[in-house]
Design a protein around this motif. Structure first.
Motif, PDB file in Angstrom:
ATOM      1  N   SER A 188       6.389  69.610  67.481  1.00 51.95           N
ATOM      2  CA  SER A 188       7.776  69.286  68.472  1.00 51.95           C
ATOM      3  C   SER A 188       7.171  68.890  69.858  1.00 51.95           C
ATOM      4  O   SER A 188       7.852  68.148  70.660  1.00 51.95           O
ATOM      5  CB  SER A 188       8.830  70.507  68.506  1.00 51.95           C
ATOM      6  OG  SER A 188       8.256  71.485  69.141  1.00 51.95           O
ATOM      7  N   SER A 189       5.964  69.344  70.303  1.00 54.79           N
ATOM      8  CA  SER A 189       5.559  69.222  71.605  1.00 54.79           C
ATOM      9  C   SER A 189       4.967  67.787  71.636  1.00 54.79           C
ATOM     10  O   SER A 189       4.941  67.029  72.606  1.00 54.79           O
ATOM     11  CB  SER A 189       4.456  70.158  71.981  1.00 54.79           C
ATOM     12  OG  SER A 189       3.169  70.020  71.138  1.00 54.79           O
ATOM     13  N   MET A 190       4.706  67.189  70.578  1.00 49.59           N
ATOM     14  CA  MET A 190       4.242  65.953  70.296  1.00 49.59           C
ATOM     15  C   MET A 190       5.253  64.724  70.591  1.00 49.59           C
ATOM     16  O   MET A 190       5.089  63.933  71.566  1.00 49.59           O
ATOM     17  CB  MET A 190       3.594  65.477  68.941  1.00 49.59           C
ATOM     18  CG  MET A 190       2.423  66.181  68.711  1.00 49.59           C
ATOM     19  SD  MET A 190       0.933  65.709  69.652  1.00 49.59           S
ATOM     20  CE  MET A 190       0.738  67.430  70.400  1.00 49.59           C
ATOM     21  N   LEU A 191       6.481  65.140  70.480  1.00 54.72           N
ATOM     22  CA  LEU A 191       7.747  64.393  70.913  1.00 54.72           C
ATOM     23  C   LEU A 191       7.824  64.106  72.228  1.00 54.72           C
ATOM     24  O   LEU A 191       7.793  63.101  72.759  1.00 54.72           O
ATOM     25  CB  LEU A 191       8.836  64.908  70.318  1.00 54.72           C
ATOM     26  CG  LEU A 191      10.392  64.333  70.351  1.00 54.72           C
ATOM     27  CD1 LEU A 191      11.160  64.560  69.402  1.00 54.72           C
ATOM     28  CD2 LEU A 191      11.028  64.357  71.648  1.00 54.72           C
ATOM     29  N   SER A 192       7.749  65.437  73.012  1.00 54.82           N
ATOM     30  CA  SER A 192       7.941  65.446  74.543  1.00 54.82           C
ATOM     31  C   SER A 192       6.661  64.600  75.330  1.00 54.82           C
ATOM     32  O   SER A 192       6.550  63.792  76.003  1.00 54.82           O
ATOM     33  CB  SER A 192       7.768  66.658  75.030  1.00 54.82           C
ATOM     34  OG  SER A 192       8.903  67.386  74.430  1.00 54.82           O
ATOM     35  N   THR A 193       5.348  64.727  74.690  1.00 58.93           N
ATOM     36  CA  THR A 193       4.166  64.071  75.096  1.00 58.93           C
ATOM     37  C   THR A 193       4.259  62.565  74.743  1.00 58.93           C
ATOM     38  O   THR A 193       3.930  61.991  75.683  1.00 58.93           O
ATOM     39  CB  THR A 193       2.893  64.629  74.195  1.00 58.93           C
ATOM     40  OG1 THR A 193       2.917  66.073  74.481  1.00 58.93           O
ATOM     41  CG2 THR A 193       1.823  64.167  74.839  1.00 58.93           C
ATOM     42  N   VAL A 194       4.478  62.233  73.559  1.00 59.89           N
ATOM     43  CA  VAL A 194       4.562  60.920  73.254  1.00 59.89           C
ATOM     44  C   VAL A 194       5.786  60.156  74.190  1.00 59.89           C
ATOM     45  O   VAL A 194       5.545  59.037  74.737  1.00 59.89           O
ATOM     46  CB  VAL A 194       4.756  60.499  71.911  1.00 59.89           C
ATOM     47  CG1 VAL A 194       5.055  58.854  71.632  1.00 59.89           C
ATOM     48  CG2 VAL A 194       3.763  60.806  71.147  1.00 59.89           C
TER      49      VAL A 194
END
Length: 173
Positions: free
Chosen positions: A10-16
């Motif tokens: 889920s942190s990849m969502l924010s990062t991307v």
């Protein structure tokens, strides 16, 4: 425990979303695409490692939360199926961040809604009926919903890229 396992995906969502929007705003769409690929690589790598590890240590992990033997047995069955969702969730979360950065957050809503209504809910219900003695298939049904989301995301990503190429051809003429 499920939410802890999806923390990295889920942190990849924010990062991307943040880095992708910054690069798209600067007109660097190729860098935004590269961010998406890197995020998916990180998420898949994490997901595979955790999924394989959990196959061997499911009982002790579930046992951290309860001493009830039956709950540990059933929880281990479920988590062995569910854990594969870490791989697929990481990919569709990364795509969701990309779509938000692209200004198309409705795509995230669409793929999640379809996955929930067409796979997760009916899949969990059907596996509970067809496999009443184990929770493993129920866990897999959840992961299958995320797999459908990944497929939908790949289709939408291809559609966005084709539209982008068409616009470039029209503006260059």
């Amino acid at each position: 425990m499920e939410k802890d396992l999806t923390l990295v995906p889920s942190s990849m969502l924010s990062t991307v979303s943040a880095l992708g929007a910054q690069n798209m705003g600067a007109g660097k769409y190729d860098r935004a695409d590269q961010i998406l690929r890197c995020a998916m690589g990180i998420a898949v790598g994490f997901g595979v490692c955790v999924a394989v590890l959990i196959q061997f240590i499911a009982e002790p992990v579930v046992g951290l939360f309860t001493t009830d033997t039956m709950v540990v047995i059933l929880g281990a069955q479920y988590i062995r199926g569910y854990i594969w969702d870490c791989i697929f969730a990481g990919v569709h979360f990364s795509f969701s961040g990309y779509f938000c950065a692209y200004g198309r957050s409705e795509i995230s809503f669409i793929h999640n809604l379809i996955a929930i209504l067409c796979v997760r809910i009916p899949g969990v219900y059907l596996t509970s009926k067809f496999f009443p003695d184990t929770l493993f298939p129920m866990g897999l049904a959840t992961a299958t919903g995320s797999l459908l989301s990944v497929i939908i995301c790949v289709i939408f990503f291809g559609w966005l890229k084709r539209r982008e190429r068409s616009r470039k051809k029209i503006t260059s003429v």
